[in-house]
Design an enzyme around this catalytic site. Structure first.
Site, short mmCIF file in Angstrom:
data_model
loop_
_atom_site.label_atom_id
_atom_site.label_comp_id
_atom_site.label_asym_id
_atom_site.label_seq_id
_atom_site.Cartn_x
_atom_site.Cartn_y
_atom_site.Cartn_z
N HIS A 27 17.28 -64.27 -54.48
CA HIS A 27 16.63 -65.11 -55.50
C HIS A 27 17.73 -65.91 -56.20
O HIS A 27 18.53 -65.34 -56.94
CB HIS A 27 15.91 -64.23 -56.53
CG HIS A 27 14.75 -63.47 -55.96
ND1 HIS A 27 13.60 -64.09 -55.52
CD2 HIS A 27 14.56 -62.15 -55.74
CE1 HIS A 27 12.75 -63.18 -55.07
NE2 HIS A 27 13.32 -61.99 -55.19
N GLU A 66 15.75 -51.72 -54.96
CA GLU A 66 16.41 -51.96 -56.26
C GLU A 66 16.83 -50.67 -56.97
O GLU A 66 16.55 -50.48 -58.15
CB GLU A 66 15.47 -52.79 -57.16
CG GLU A 66 15.11 -54.13 -56.54
CD GLU A 66 14.12 -54.94 -57.36
OE1 GLU A 66 13.74 -54.51 -58.47
OE2 GLU A 66 13.72 -56.03 -56.89
N ASN A 77 16.55 -52.43 -49.85
CA ASN A 77 16.38 -53.82 -50.28
C ASN A 77 16.82 -53.96 -51.74
O ASN A 77 16.50 -53.12 -52.58
CB ASN A 77 14.87 -54.18 -50.17
CG ASN A 77 14.56 -55.65 -50.36
OD1 ASN A 77 15.18 -56.49 -49.71
ND2 ASN A 77 13.62 -55.97 -51.23
O1 G2I Z 1 10.35 -60.33 -59.20
C1 G2I Z 1 10.50 -60.94 -57.96
C2 G2I Z 1 10.62 -59.92 -56.85
C3 G2I Z 1 11.91 -59.14 -57.01
N1 G2I Z 1 12.07 -58.17 -55.91
C4 G2I Z 1 10.94 -57.29 -55.68
C5 G2I Z 1 9.64 -58.06 -55.58
O2 G2I Z 1 8.55 -57.17 -55.43
C6 G2I Z 1 9.44 -58.94 -56.77
O3 G2I Z 1 8.18 -59.61 -56.60
C7 G2I Z 1 7.47 -59.88 -57.77
C8 G2I Z 1 6.20 -60.60 -57.40
O4 G2I Z 1 6.54 -61.84 -56.81
C9 G2I Z 1 5.38 -60.89 -58.65
O5 G2I Z 1 4.10 -61.41 -58.29
O6 G2I Z 1 7.17 -58.70 -58.42
C10 G2I Z 1 6.54 -58.94 -59.66
C11 G2I Z 1 6.37 -57.64 -60.41
O7 G2I Z 1 7.56 -56.97 -60.57
C12 G2I Z 1 5.19 -59.59 -59.43
O8 G2I Z 1 4.60 -59.94 -60.66
C13 G2I Z 1 3.42 -59.30 -60.93
C14 G2I Z 1 3.12 -59.52 -62.41
O9 G2I Z 1 4.17 -58.97 -63.17
C15 G2I Z 1 1.83 -58.85 -62.76
O10 G2I Z 1 1.49 -59.14 -64.08
C16 G2I Z 1 0.72 -59.31 -61.80
O11 G2I Z 1 -0.46 -58.57 -62.04
O12 G2I Z 1 2.36 -59.82 -60.15
C17 G2I Z 1 1.17 -59.12 -60.36
C18 G2I Z 1 0.12 -59.62 -59.34
O13 G2I Z 1 -0.06 -61.00 -59.47
#
Ligand code: G2I
Length: 450
Positions: free
Chosen positions: A239, A160, A203
């Protein structure tokens, strides 16, 4: 007969000769049926993966669904900088190791996500000056790639790095702001040296169709290829929702990147919605990947809707109870799978169930009539059993539309002609009771179905 990639991986990876023969035989049968996402994708020479969260691996249904359906795993958060190097030079791999060990022991490939990203970055990184930041970035890449050397199929080296919108500019981040455009090239060069066997990917999201952002990424990849900067693949996160649907030129966009001589991968697929509309969008994505020779695999961003980062949008292939959704059936079909979508015995089908509800339909001084309505749950049923306990000293003088057997005061009723019910459909049986001095209500003890 083609041995699926997954079986080869297991056979090689397990290193247990006696087990390998059995495993290979079992999975060859699975591949012939192609009744899972992973086996159907393997039949097309692709992997089919999911984002995996270490803290859900202990949930039996989560692990069983992952293990049954997927041939690749991407740690959803566990390899990010805040999780792996929360303070400088101190690496914490426990959670990521759990995902890698689980996946590898079951013959899955692992995608590494992600080395250099502006988000989920510990605050110490943002305080560094340029020279120090460069050292820290390379140290982080070497730390992760060194720890997992030989275990990771593809790494998202940089994630990103481009802004959304029409400019095609780079996104502001500590790396961009202090090191300039060259940080991406440097990250890829460091990564190649750290694990020469891993595929190195750029990515991003909103780069799925042809637009200013994807044009900017395209120009970068083209430049890297012309100058020999090591890049092997481009990840398209994918997404999607109603505001950002699958672009009409998705395949065309994947193809133009592939034509630069890199693999393309669908890395974080999820599509908000439900039913046939969601299924149709998933079909478009799978069809696009299969139409591009260098589209080597698809990863969906989670196993079950209930743990999705967009859980409210129910964007995945399994619902919160791990049932296969119409989108699952569509993906399996698009992959050329020959499962039994929605048919009897499908492991994703809802289980047979029923409820029993009692009402008194007539009442007089010496007796009453009772009625029990049997209603099938979310699945069709072929038989049901309900129990009714009569208060002493009542007795049943007649019963219709059911077949009773007795154990003391407990009457067990099975169907006479009315066992088969569609999902949600009802039937009832009735009976006449002699009060023998007690007008109390009977107790209906639930319903079981098959
Ligand atoms: O946002 C969707 C994805 C976009 N591309 C990069 C990916 O790495 C991203 O994944 C998401 C995860 O699916 C989420 O699970 O990235 C988020 C963070 O940018 C993740 O969220 C985080 C929460 O923001 C936190 O509060 C939490 O502690 O997940 C963490 C673990 O559960």
């Amino acid at each position: 007969m083609t041995m699926p990639l997954r079986c080869l991986a297991r056979t090689v990876g397990a290193g247990l000769v006696a087990v390998a023969a059995l495993t290979t035989a079992g999975h060859t049968a699975e591949a012939e049926a192609a009744d899972t996402l992973g086996s159907a994708a393997a039949g097309q020479g692709r992997y089919f993966g999911a984002a995996v969260a270490a803290n859900h691996l202990g949930e039996a249904d989560y692990a069983a669904t992952l293990d049954r359906e997927f041939t690749s795993a991407t740690p959803e958060n566990e390899m990010k900088w805040d999780a792996t190097e929360p303070s400088r030079g101190t690496f914490t791999f426990a959670a990521a190791d759990r995902v890698v060990a689980h996946a590898r022991s079951r013959g899955m490939d692992v995608r590494g996500h992600t080395l250099v990203w502006h988000s989920q970055l510990p605050s110490w990184v943002g305080t560094l000056g340029a020279a120090d930041l460069r050292t820290a970035m390379n140290g982080h890449i070497n730390g992760l790639m060194g720890h997992y050397k030989g275990e990771i199929h593809s790494w998202d080296v940089v994630n990103e790095a481009f802004q959304d919108g029409g400019s095609g500019a780079r996104r502001s981040s500590p790396f961009q702001d202090r090191l300039g455009d060259g940080f991406i090239e440097e990250a890829f060069r460091t990564a190649r040296a750290a694990d020469p066997a891993a595929k190195l990917c750029y990515n991003d999201y909103n780069t799925d169709g042809v637009n200013a952002k994807s044009n900017a990424v395209y120009a970068m990849v083209k430049d890297f290829r012309s100058r020999g900067v090591p890049i092997d693949c481009v990840g398209f996160q994918s997404h999607f929702n109603s505001a950002s649907p699958v672009p009409a030129d998705y395949r065309q966009n994947l193809q133009r990147f592939a034509d630069l001589g890199v693999d393309v991968q669908i890395t974080e697929l999820d599509i908000e919605g439900s039913g046939s509309a969601q299924a149709a969008s998933y079909t478009k994505v799978v069809d696009a990947c299969l139409a591009v020779d260098r589209c080597t695999g698809i990863t969906v961003w989670g196993v079950t809707d209930k743990y999705s980062w967009r859980s409210g949008g129910t964007p995945l292939l399994f619902d919160g109870d791990y049932r296969k959704k119409p989108a699952y059936d569509a993906v399996l079909t698009a992959l050329g799978g020959s499962g039994d979508p929605g048919g009897p015995g499908d492991p994703g089908d809802p289980a047979a169930s029923c409820t029993a509800a009692y009402t008194r339909t007539a009442d007089w001084s010496s007796g009453y009539n009772g009625q029990v309505t049997i209603t099938a749950g979310d699945a069709p049923i072929s038989s049901w059993t309900a129990t009714v306990t009569l208060p002493s000293p009542q007795s049943v003088s007649s019963l219709w539309n059911g077949t009773p057997t007795w154990t003391g005061t407990v009457m067990t009723v099975r169907p006479s002609w009315n066992g088969t019910l569609a999902a949600g459909a009802s039937t009832s049986f009735g009976f006449t009771v002699a009060k023998n001095g007690s007008g109390a209500a009977p107790t209906v003890g639930g319903c079981t179905a098959s």
